[in-house]
Scaffold this motif. Structure first.
Motif, PDB file in Angstrom:
ATOM      1  N   PHE A 240      -2.685 -16.612   2.361  1.00  0.00           N
ATOM      2  CA  PHE A 240      -2.719 -16.190   3.839  1.00  0.00           C
ATOM      3  C   PHE A 240      -1.990 -14.994   3.801  1.00  0.00           C
ATOM      4  CE2 PHE A 240      -0.429 -15.615   7.770  1.00  0.00           C
ATOM      5  CZ  PHE A 240      -1.541 -15.833   8.592  1.00  0.00           C
ATOM      6  N   ILE A 241      -0.860 -14.762   3.027  1.00  0.00           N
ATOM      7  CA  ILE A 241      -0.194 -13.581   3.142  1.00  0.00           C
ATOM      8  C   ILE A 241      -0.822 -12.400   2.566  1.00  0.00           C
ATOM      9  CG2 ILE A 241       1.665 -12.147   2.294  1.00  0.00           C
ATOM     10  CD1 ILE A 241       3.409 -14.653   2.662  1.00  0.00           C
ATOM     11  N   TRP A 242      -1.568 -12.815   1.264  1.00  0.00           N
ATOM     12  CA  TRP A 242      -2.601 -11.805   0.577  1.00  0.00           C
ATOM     13  C   TRP A 242      -3.642 -11.310   1.310  1.00  0.00           C
ATOM     14  CZ3 TRP A 242      -7.539 -11.586  -1.561  1.00  0.00           C
ATOM     15  CH2 TRP A 242      -7.813 -10.615  -2.367  1.00  0.00           C
ATOM     16  N   VAL A 243      -4.588 -12.369   2.097  1.00  0.00           N
ATOM     17  CA  VAL A 243      -5.480 -12.124   2.864  1.00  0.00           C
ATOM     18  C   VAL A 243      -5.058 -11.201   3.999  1.00  0.00           C
ATOM     19  CG1 VAL A 243      -7.298 -12.837   4.773  1.00  0.00           C
ATOM     20  CG2 VAL A 243      -6.706 -13.947   2.400  1.00  0.00           C
ATOM     21  N   SER A 244      -4.036 -11.649   4.817  1.00  0.00           N
ATOM     22  CA  SER A 244      -3.380 -10.758   5.866  1.00  0.00           C
ATOM     23  C   SER A 244      -3.067  -9.415   5.333  1.00  0.00           C
ATOM     24  CB  SER A 244      -2.159 -11.268   6.607  1.00  0.00           C
ATOM     25  OG  SER A 244      -2.583 -12.718   6.934  1.00  0.00           O
ATOM     26  N   SER A 245      -2.564  -9.049   4.150  1.00  0.00           N
ATOM     27  CA  SER A 245      -2.043  -7.710   3.993  1.00  0.00           C
ATOM     28  C   SER A 245      -3.234  -6.727   3.431  1.00  0.00           C
ATOM     29  CB  SER A 245      -0.946  -8.003   2.643  1.00  0.00           C
ATOM     30  OG  SER A 245      -1.529  -8.432   1.731  1.00  0.00           O
ATOM     31  N   VAL A 246      -4.100  -7.294   2.985  1.00  0.00           N
ATOM     32  CA  VAL A 246      -5.318  -6.384   2.502  1.00  0.00           C
ATOM     33  C   VAL A 246      -6.452  -6.449   3.277  1.00  0.00           C
ATOM     34  CG1 VAL A 246      -4.407  -6.624  -0.014  1.00  0.00           C
ATOM     35  CG2 VAL A 246      -6.089  -8.220   0.665  1.00  0.00           C
ATOM     36  N   GLY A 247      -6.551  -7.345   4.298  1.00  0.00           N
ATOM     37  CA  GLY A 247      -7.863  -7.240   5.204  1.00  0.00           C
ATOM     38  C   GLY A 247      -9.033  -7.591   4.478  1.00  0.00           C
ATOM     39  N   VAL A 248      -9.027  -8.727   3.696  1.00  0.00           N
ATOM     40  CA  VAL A 248     -10.411  -9.103   2.943  1.00  0.00           C
ATOM     41  C   VAL A 248     -11.514  -9.333   3.912  1.00  0.00           C
ATOM     42  CG1 VAL A 248     -11.300 -10.958   1.679  1.00  0.00           C
ATOM     43  CG2 VAL A 248      -8.943 -10.210   0.990  1.00  0.00           C
ATOM     44  N   LYS A 249     -11.293  -9.825   5.136  1.00  0.00           N
ATOM     45  CA  LYS A 249     -12.410  -9.795   5.892  1.00  0.00           C
ATOM     46  C   LYS A 249     -12.264  -9.109   7.072  1.00  0.00           C
ATOM     47  CE  LYS A 249     -12.916 -14.889   4.702  1.00  0.00           C
ATOM     48  NZ  LYS A 249     -13.066 -16.049   5.215  1.00  0.00           N
ATOM     49  N   PRO A 250     -12.318  -7.658   6.778  1.00  0.00           N
ATOM     50  CA  PRO A 250     -12.640  -6.640   7.934  1.00  0.00           C
ATOM     51  C   PRO A 250     -13.863  -6.776   8.942  1.00  0.00           C
ATOM     52  CG  PRO A 250     -13.252  -5.510   5.916  1.00  0.00           C
ATOM     53  CD  PRO A 250     -12.898  -6.817   5.452  1.00  0.00           C
ATOM     54  N   SER A 251     -13.798  -6.480  10.112  1.00  0.00           N
ATOM     55  CA  SER A 251     -14.799  -6.816  11.205  1.00  0.00           C
ATOM     56  C   SER A 251     -15.653  -5.378  11.382  1.00  0.00           C
ATOM     57  CB  SER A 251     -14.181  -7.122  12.349  1.00  0.00           C
ATOM     58  OG  SER A 251     -15.133  -7.394  13.177  1.00  0.00           O
ATOM     59  N   TYR A 252     -16.951  -5.475  10.806  1.00  0.00           N
ATOM     60  CA  TYR A 252     -17.541  -4.198  11.291  1.00  0.00           C
ATOM     61  C   TYR A 252     -18.847  -4.642  12.254  1.00  0.00           C
ATOM     62  CZ  TYR A 252     -15.484  -2.562   7.039  1.00  0.00           C
ATOM     63  OH  TYR A 252     -14.338  -2.020   6.140  1.00  0.00           O
TER      64      TYR A 252
ATOM     65  N   ASP B 201      -2.475   0.027   5.360  1.00  0.00           N
ATOM     66  CA  ASP B 201      -3.520  -0.408   4.610  1.00  0.00           C
ATOM     67  C   ASP B 201      -4.749  -0.060   5.044  1.00  0.00           C
ATOM     68  OD1 ASP B 201      -1.671  -1.450   2.642  1.00  0.00           O
ATOM     69  OD2 ASP B 201      -1.485  -3.102   4.056  1.00  0.00           O
ATOM     70  N   ALA B 202      -5.128   1.249   5.727  1.00  0.00           N
ATOM     71  CA  ALA B 202      -6.220   1.369   6.478  1.00  0.00           C
ATOM     72  C   ALA B 202      -6.387   3.211   6.372  1.00  0.00           C
ATOM     73  CB  ALA B 202      -6.471   1.184   7.734  1.00  0.00           C
ATOM     74  N   TRP B 203      -7.917   3.523   6.496  1.00  0.00           N
ATOM     75  CA  TRP B 203      -7.777   4.925   6.411  1.00  0.00           C
ATOM     76  C   TRP B 203      -8.276   5.236   7.939  1.00  0.00           C
ATOM     77  CZ3 TRP B 203      -6.392   8.671   3.143  1.00  0.00           C
ATOM     78  CH2 TRP B 203      -6.266   8.322   1.817  1.00  0.00           C
ATOM     79  N   HIS B 204      -7.373   5.980   8.521  1.00  0.00           N
ATOM     80  CA  HIS B 204      -7.696   6.577  10.142  1.00  0.00           C
ATOM     81  C   HIS B 204      -8.638   7.925  10.039  1.00  0.00           C
ATOM     82  CE1 HIS B 204      -4.859   3.315  11.697  1.00  0.00           C
ATOM     83  NE2 HIS B 204      -4.667   3.476  10.483  1.00  0.00           N
ATOM     84  N   LEU B 205      -9.268   7.880  11.174  1.00  0.00           N
ATOM     85  CA  LEU B 205     -10.077   9.175  11.269  1.00  0.00           C
ATOM     86  C   LEU B 205      -9.387  10.270  11.815  1.00  0.00           C
ATOM     87  CD1 LEU B 205     -13.832   8.966  12.341  1.00  0.00           C
ATOM     88  CD2 LEU B 205     -12.362  10.713  13.346  1.00  0.00           C
TER      89      LEU B 205
END
Length: 288
Positions: free
Chosen positions: A20-32, A239-243
């Motif tokens: 759970f911690i790993w999924v939360s930290s890297v965002g394995v399921k991002p929403s597009y 943990d994200a690239w922002h525009l």
């Protein structure tokens, strides 16, 4: 026996928590959640008076995946191969055969995308390459460091950097030569390339990982054209690239309209290239 069961349950619980911690930290399921289709094409001509048995040209497609974009499908009017580098850049390689002298051919590309309305957490590579000086990103320039230090002392670094660029650098329209961040900051002029390189240099000088992006701005599904090509920046946060597009006064906004075709880096340059396509010198290639 009970002790073994207890130990097993504890191990399973630890694995579940760690997952759970790993999924939360890297965002394995991002929403597009925003669907968009884009089209572009090229007029390819044998510019010689000789018969060409085989020739090729290469063109970037939208990046495979970043914090606000995911490429779903690519189709074209001719067969092609896809080359993917470690930065997510995708290159379409077209091979043309049996071209008569002065003969021409139209190549059409269609891409299906899913875009995010806000930055998504994704797996990222090391920060170090996005903090150092490189061609046209003169982080080691005294003038850039002095300005970065001044802006960093005034509050929110990113917003201060973007505001200074937007208010102090004049847009002179398209310039074929890439002049770099130092030129933009010292002469206070340039086109979108200078605006974005200035942003990246000042951000890196302020210890904020950042990079340049090349692509297009498209509000709705439709055709992208050469005259709409644009450069902007990205900065790395949580943990994200922002525009970041200081030329258009957009910072951490505009998601769903910006379509990235190229993550600038020194390892993915094309030879005999113009913007984001490369071709056999015997060919003439024009984006439609």
């Amino acid at each position: 026996m009970l002790g073994k069961w207890s130990l097993g349950l504890c191990l399973l619980a630890l694995i579940a928590v760690a997952s759970f911690i790993w999924v939360s930290s890297v965002g394995v399921k991002p929403s597009y959640e925003v669907s968009k289709n884009i089209r572009y094409g090229f007029l390819v001509e044998n510019s010689t008076a000789e018969y060409i048995e085989e020739a090729s040209f290469r063109v970037f497609a939208p990046v495979k995946k970043n914090s606000y974009q995911q490429t779903v499908d690519i189709t074209a009017s001719l067969p092609f191969d896809i080359e993917l580098d470690r930065f997510g850049n995708q290159t379409l390689v077209f091979k043309l055969s049996k071209l008569a002298p002065r003969a021409s051919q139209i190549v059409k590309v269609t891409v299906s995308l899913q875009l995010a309305s806000e930055p998504q957490r994704v797996l990222l590579d090391a920060e170090a390459p996005y903090l150092v000086a490189e061609e046209n990103i003169e982080v080691d320039s005294p003038e850039i460091n002095k300005l970065a230090e001044k802006l960093s002392s005034q509050g929110v670094k990113i917003q201060n950097i973007a505001t200074w660029i937007n208010q102090n650098i004049s847009d002179v329209g398209y310039v074929a030569e890439d002049r770099g961040a130092h030129y933009a900051i010292t002469t206070k002029q340039g086109d979108c390339t200078e605006f974005s390189s200035a942003f990246v240099a000042l951000a890196r000088a302020s210890s904020i990982p950042s990079r340049m992006i090349g692509g297009f701005i498209l509000e709705q599904s439709g055709r992208v054209q050469a005259e709409n090509y644009h450069n902007w920046g990205e900065f790395r946060l949580d943990d994200a690239w922002h525009l970041a597009d200081p030329q258009n006064n957009k910072i951490d906004s505009g998601y769903g309209s910006y379509i990235a075709f190229y993550n600038f880096n020194k390892h993915s340059r094309m030879s005999n290239s113009h913007r984001f396509l490369s071709y056999d010198p015997r060919l003439s290639v024009q984006m439609l």
